[in-house]
Design an enzyme around this catalytic site. Structure first.
Site, PDB file in Angstrom:
ATOM      1  N   SER A 150      31.894  55.233  41.153  1.00 50.25           N
ATOM      2  CA  SER A 150      32.134  53.939  41.787  1.00 50.25           C
ATOM      3  C   SER A 150      33.476  53.983  42.507  1.00 50.25           C
ATOM      4  O   SER A 150      34.394  54.700  42.092  1.00 50.25           O
ATOM      5  CB  SER A 150      32.164  52.823  40.734  1.00 50.25           C
ATOM      6  OG  SER A 150      32.546  51.592  41.321  1.00 50.25           O
ATOM      7  N   TYR A 152      35.827  49.312  33.005  1.00 48.47           N
ATOM      8  CA  TYR A 152      34.803  49.953  33.836  1.00 48.47           C
ATOM      9  C   TYR A 152      35.451  50.932  34.811  1.00 48.47           C
ATOM     10  O   TYR A 152      34.963  52.051  35.002  1.00 48.47           O
ATOM     11  CB  TYR A 152      34.023  48.880  34.591  1.00 48.47           C
ATOM     12  CG  TYR A 152      33.079  49.401  35.651  1.00 48.47           C
ATOM     13  CD1 TYR A 152      31.898  50.051  35.298  1.00 48.47           C
ATOM     14  CD2 TYR A 152      33.363  49.218  37.004  1.00 48.47           C
ATOM     15  CE1 TYR A 152      31.027  50.511  36.274  1.00 48.47           C
ATOM     16  CE2 TYR A 152      32.496  49.665  37.982  1.00 48.47           C
ATOM     17  CZ  TYR A 152      31.328  50.318  37.616  1.00 48.47           C
ATOM     18  OH  TYR A 152      30.467  50.776  38.590  1.00 48.47           O
TER      19      TYR A 152
END
Length: 257
Positions: A141, A152
């Protein structure tokens, strides 16, 4: 449509929804024998959408090594080996300022967005070594730089490091390891929400802040589509990328994370 995956066996994790689903269905259309892996019990329905005997579904919890090992073993038994692994499991469960995360929530983010990739890479290596080589594509990501999702972000930073270290270690065995780093991506509503408990009004407000940051950080000032992500992932998985390894490709409209 090209048949660049003809004769290849591909395992796609996180294949029940979103980017993973798109990748798996396109890979079948391009001639691959594909095992779609997810812990959602409707993964067989998704595999059936491919309309091909070359697609099969397998239910596994990839947050455990046992689940990853079982998935790879099933793929090898079903299709005679494994050539390509595409790790699509992951996604922020909650969005909130880091100081607002509870310890158990931090652990859950790491389990969701790092451990399935780590375990699946470990479980697939014996199969790739037996094949004399292969390819691993990790879906990372660009959120390694972003707000409201620090755990995250840390997990995806771990995916990037795993990609580079594993690529260096296994290049002598003809195994390529690469990653795609998607930015904000518009997807259909999830059949299984990431946060099963639901989001409070405050959490929804924090999520809107994160969405605004992601949108403004893109040069195009918008989210991408599922197809915008599928193409680069399958390019990295294909022989067209045979001389690319250890790389993390940002696919985020100019925001490289």
């Amino acid at each position: 449509m090209s048949k660049r995956f003809e004769g290849k066996t591909i395992v796609v994790t996180g294949a029940a929804q979103g980017i993973g689903r798109g990748v798996a269905l396109r890979a079948v259309a391009e001639g691959g024998k594909v095992l779609l892996v997810d812990r959602a019990d409707f993964i067989a329905e998704v595999a059936a959408e491919a309309g091909s005997a070359n697609a099969a579904g397998f239910v596994a919890d990839l947050e455990t090594h046992e689940g990853a090992h079982a998935a790879m073993a099933f793929a090898a038994r079903t299709f005679g080996g494994i050539d390509i692994l595409i790790n699509g499991v992951g996604g922020a469960i909650r969005m909130r300022p880091f100081a607002e995360f509870e310890p158990a929530q931090i652990d859950a983010e790491i389990r969701r967005s790092l451990m399935p990739t780590l375990y699946a890479c470990h479980a697939v290596l014996p199969h790739l070594l037996a094949r004399g080589g292969g390819t691993i594509v990790n879906v990372s990501s660009n959120a390694t730089r972003g707000i409201r999702r620090v755990p995250y972000s840390a997990a995806k930073g771990g995916v990037n490091a795993l990609t580079q270290a594993l690529a260096m270690e296994y290049a002598p065995h003809n195994i390529r390891v690469v990653a795609s780093a998607p930015g904000g991506t518009t997807a259909p509503p999830r059949r299984v929400p990431r946060n099963a408990a639901g989001d409070s009004e405050q959490e929804q407000a924090w999520m809107r802040e994160a969405v605004q940051q992601v949108t403004e950080s893109s040069f195009f000032k918008r989210y991408g589509s599922i197809d915008d992500q599928v193409g680069p992932i399958l390019f990295l998985a294909s022989d067209e990328a045979a001389y690319i390894t250890g790389a993390v490709l940002p696919v985020a409209g100019g925001d490289n994370g």
